[in-house]
Design a protein around this motif. Structure first.
Motif: not given
Length: 706
Positions: A40-43, A152-153, A156-158
């Motif tokens: 799962m990506a994004g918010s 992208a990962q 997401e952490s940022l």
């Protein structure tokens, strides 16, 4: 394809990458198809919503599905990935095409992948960002980032807790074309904290930034005033370097035929230069994660050992207790490099030192050259190389991967006089002959964007355009770089003030951080192609863009795209609308009166029709739409607030209101994905047309890396 290579087996048996009794199991795994994995990506809100839909709505329908007399394996969560947000399944393409249950699941994945909510990514490729442990205030470069799944990962952490993190992510790749992949991948989570650069990672230039924005700067003495420029240091760095890629044998089958030791030997010098450059850029107390998709110790432990010996103040970190469900093997402390002329029939050299090898080998063939740094150093046992991690295919049905975590102590970083770091030009001479880009067959070439193998070609093709600190200081024009400038608009600029007033943005909105990726537009009424979009940067990104030469840093993209000019608008000023991708960044500053409540029926109308008339809506919804947001008789931009319990979070989408109609300003792929999520089918006009044409892709879209 013949999945046998005697040189490969003989070489790695000698290296001892697994015990003898595990060798057959390892080879059996390398010859088996690689499972499909995604995360799962994004918010986080969208990620957990999709995860819930998969677990509660889709997986139960795949339980016990029989196809051709066999039970198809249902998707399973990857046990070591945080919060259960990654999945794995292993069924044939025929099952995905012919089984109604799996076809529905596949269609869901296709649409969500196309809009960026799901990332098709090999399981081991997800590991390095997890060990980097990025926080919202970190200053991080992804040194060799394309195609961008790890970037992208990191994003997401940022953004784990805010749409406006104070930190910075510099996503870099040496090839300009692959940088556009980075921009595409990062568009999944538009970030005011992101910059994309097109640089040679081994000679990454220094970046100047204003004091007071971050503690991560080079010390130059006490009492320096805020606002004065200083050299930026990074708190964490990801070095996922170009490599020979033999850990990807399960999906890049051409490597079985082309594999030889020269592939790894030829990249060793570049890998070492990239890591040493990262070590020089790291702030005290910072962390570097070095990784490859190679099994070869010449690209792995040899690089780590040489870098530790050439640069004081670093040590390998013991992360064995982190991600306890993740199966791994310890790094090697002894290995035996082989020249590219090594063959399955020749005697395998087992020299343990460079001096021993040089005494026995007098060949003047450049392909047979080995470097001292390729051998295990005399102090290998004291470097804690066992803290490196090897991820092998037979341990948990993955590809092969190597990860090492290095920590910078608080002592001053210096280079050892015993083994001075070579300048890039000197190492380049060493690397003229040992290696050319590994040859792949046609099947492997088609998937080259997924692997580090393609990065080898990118680097060789782009060397003429690489920027060094020396050329920057001498003011040499950088060839082949044609990006437009990044122009920050004054907060008093008519376009800015009109847009803020029209959108009713709060005074806290950082209007001075708005910019265009174009030259300044003199005539505000002229709708030029280059001035159709406004971007938002955080304070660090703004300082970086305004205090450095963007050409020297080869910056190709920055910030979050949040506003776009509405084509055909009757307005002369303030005709910018909010982009769907920029909603999260701008939402905290929107006046609640600009948001109207909608219903599930309203959304269905907006999805089924491109520009529904006001009359298409029923009852109170029609009245609300007709009366909302009128400003001096001009058609307003409004936002629809839609809440559905099935999504577990409010859904906020941009609308554009005309004189008699209203439009959902979301691209057609995102509409289709949202429709499948909410209604279980694609009710959009484009979706109904595709259904007639049966145009759903047979394979899950991917821009992946190993």
């Amino acid at each position: 394809i013949d999945m046998n290579n005697a040189k490969f087996e003989r070489y790695y048996k000698t290296q001892g990458i697994v015990p003898e009794d595990e060798w057959d199991t390892l080879m059996q795994s390398l010859r088996a198809p690689l499972p499909t994995t995604f995360r799962m990506a994004g918010s986080r809100s969208i990620a957990h919503t999709l995860n819930t839909i998969i677990k509660d709505n889709l997986i139960p329908g795949l339980e016990g599905v029989e196809f051709d007399g066999e039970i198809a394996q249902k998707p399973e969560q990857i046990p070591w990935y945080p919060e259960g947000l990654a999945w794995q399944f292993n069924v044939s393409k025929r099952v995905l095409r012919k089984s109604p249950e799996f076809k529905k699941f596949h269609n869901f994945l296709v649409y969500e992948t196309e809009v960026g909510n799901i990332s098709r990514q090999e399981a081991v490729s997800m590991i390095p960002p997890l060990f980097l442990d990025v926080q919202p205030d970190d200053i991080v470069p992804d040194m060799c980032a394309a195609p961008g799944s790890k970037t992208a990962q990191l994003l997401e952490s940022l953004h784990i807790s805010s749409a406006h993190p104070p930190g910075l992510l510099v996503s870099n790749d040496s090839d300009s074309k692959r940088c556009h992949l980075l921009i595409h991948q990062s568009a999944r989570l538009p970030s005011p904290s992101l910059i994309v650069t097109n640089l040679d990672a081994s000679s990454f230039p220094n970046i100047q930034i204003e004091r007071g924005l971050t503690p991560h700067i080079k010390p130059t003495g006490p009492g320096r005033p805020a606002g004065e420029l200083a050299t930026l240091q990074f708190s964490k760095i990801l070095c996922d370097v170009p490599c020979s890629g033999d850990g990807t044998l399960r999906k890049n089958l051409g490597i079985w035929k082309s594999w030889n030791t020269g592939n790894a030997n030829g990249l060793h010098g570049l890998q070492l230069r990239i890591l040493e450059r990262a070590m020089r850029m790291l702030a005290p107390g910072g962390r570097i994660v070095y990784s490859t998709c190679s099994l070869n110790p010449v690209e792995n432990e040899a690089v780590i050992a040489s870098a530790l010996n050439s640069t004081r103040g670093f040590e390998l970190v013991d992360v064995s207790t982190q991600l306890p469900s993740l199966k791994r093997r310890a790094g090697l402390s002894a290995w035996y490099p082989q020249a590219s002329s090594f063959s399955d029939s020749s005697d395998l050299q087992a020299e343990t030192s460079y001096s021993e090898w040089k005494t026995k080998n007098t060949s003047r063939n450049k392909r047979d050259i080995l470097l001292p740094s390729m051998f295990a150093p005399d102090n290998a046992s004291s470097l804690n190389l066992e803290r490196c991690m090897r991820f092998l295919p037979h341990l948990q049905d993955t590809g092969g991967f190597f990860v090492a975590v290095l920590q910078h102590s608080n002592e001053r970083l210096v280079h050892s006089q015993a083994t001075p770091a070579k300048r890039p030009s000197e190492l380049a001479e060493d690397q003229e002959a040992p290696h050319k880009r590994p040859r792949l067959d046609l099947e492997a070439e088609e998937t080259a964007t997924e692997t580090h193998l393609s990065k080898v070609e990118d680097l060789s093709q782009n060397n003429a355009d690489d920027v060094t600190e020396e050329t920057a200081r001498e003011g040499v024009t950088v060839p082949g770089f044609k990006e437009p400038p990044f122009t920050f608009l004054p907060s008093t600029h008519p376009q800015v003030t009109a847009t803020i007033a029209r959108l009713k943005l709060s005074p806290e909105f950082p209007s001075s951080n708005l910019f265009m990726h174009a030259p300044m537009v003199e005539d505000d009424s002229v709708q030029t192609k280059s001035a159709r979009t406004m971007y938002l940067a955080n304070d660090i990104v703004k300082s970086l863009l305004t205090k450095n030469d963007y050409v020297r840093l080869r910056i190709v993209s920055a910030g979050a795209k949040i506003l776009a000019r509405q084509e055909g608008s009757i307005l002369t000023k303030g005709q910018f609308r909010i982009l769907d991708d920029g909603m999260d960044a701008i939402l905290p500053y929107i006046d609640p009166s600009s948001i109207i409540a909608g219903t599930i029926s309203d959304l269905r109308v907006l999805m089924e029709q491109y520009n529904p008339q006001f009359s298409a809506f029923e009852g109170s919804s029609r009245t609300v739409i007709e009366d909302c947001g009128n400003l001096e008789g001009l058609p307003p931009l409004v936002l629809a607030y839609l809440f559905y319990c099935s999504l577990h979070h409010p859904l906020i989408l941009p609308l554009w209101k005309g004189e008699t109609s209203i439009t959902l300003m979301v691209d057609k792929k995102s509409k289709s994905a949202l429709s499948l999520r909410l209604f279980g089918e694609d009710i959009t006009f484009a979706g109904r047309r595709n259904l007639k044409q049966d145009s759903i892709p047979e394979e899950l879209p991917q821009v992946t890396e190993s």
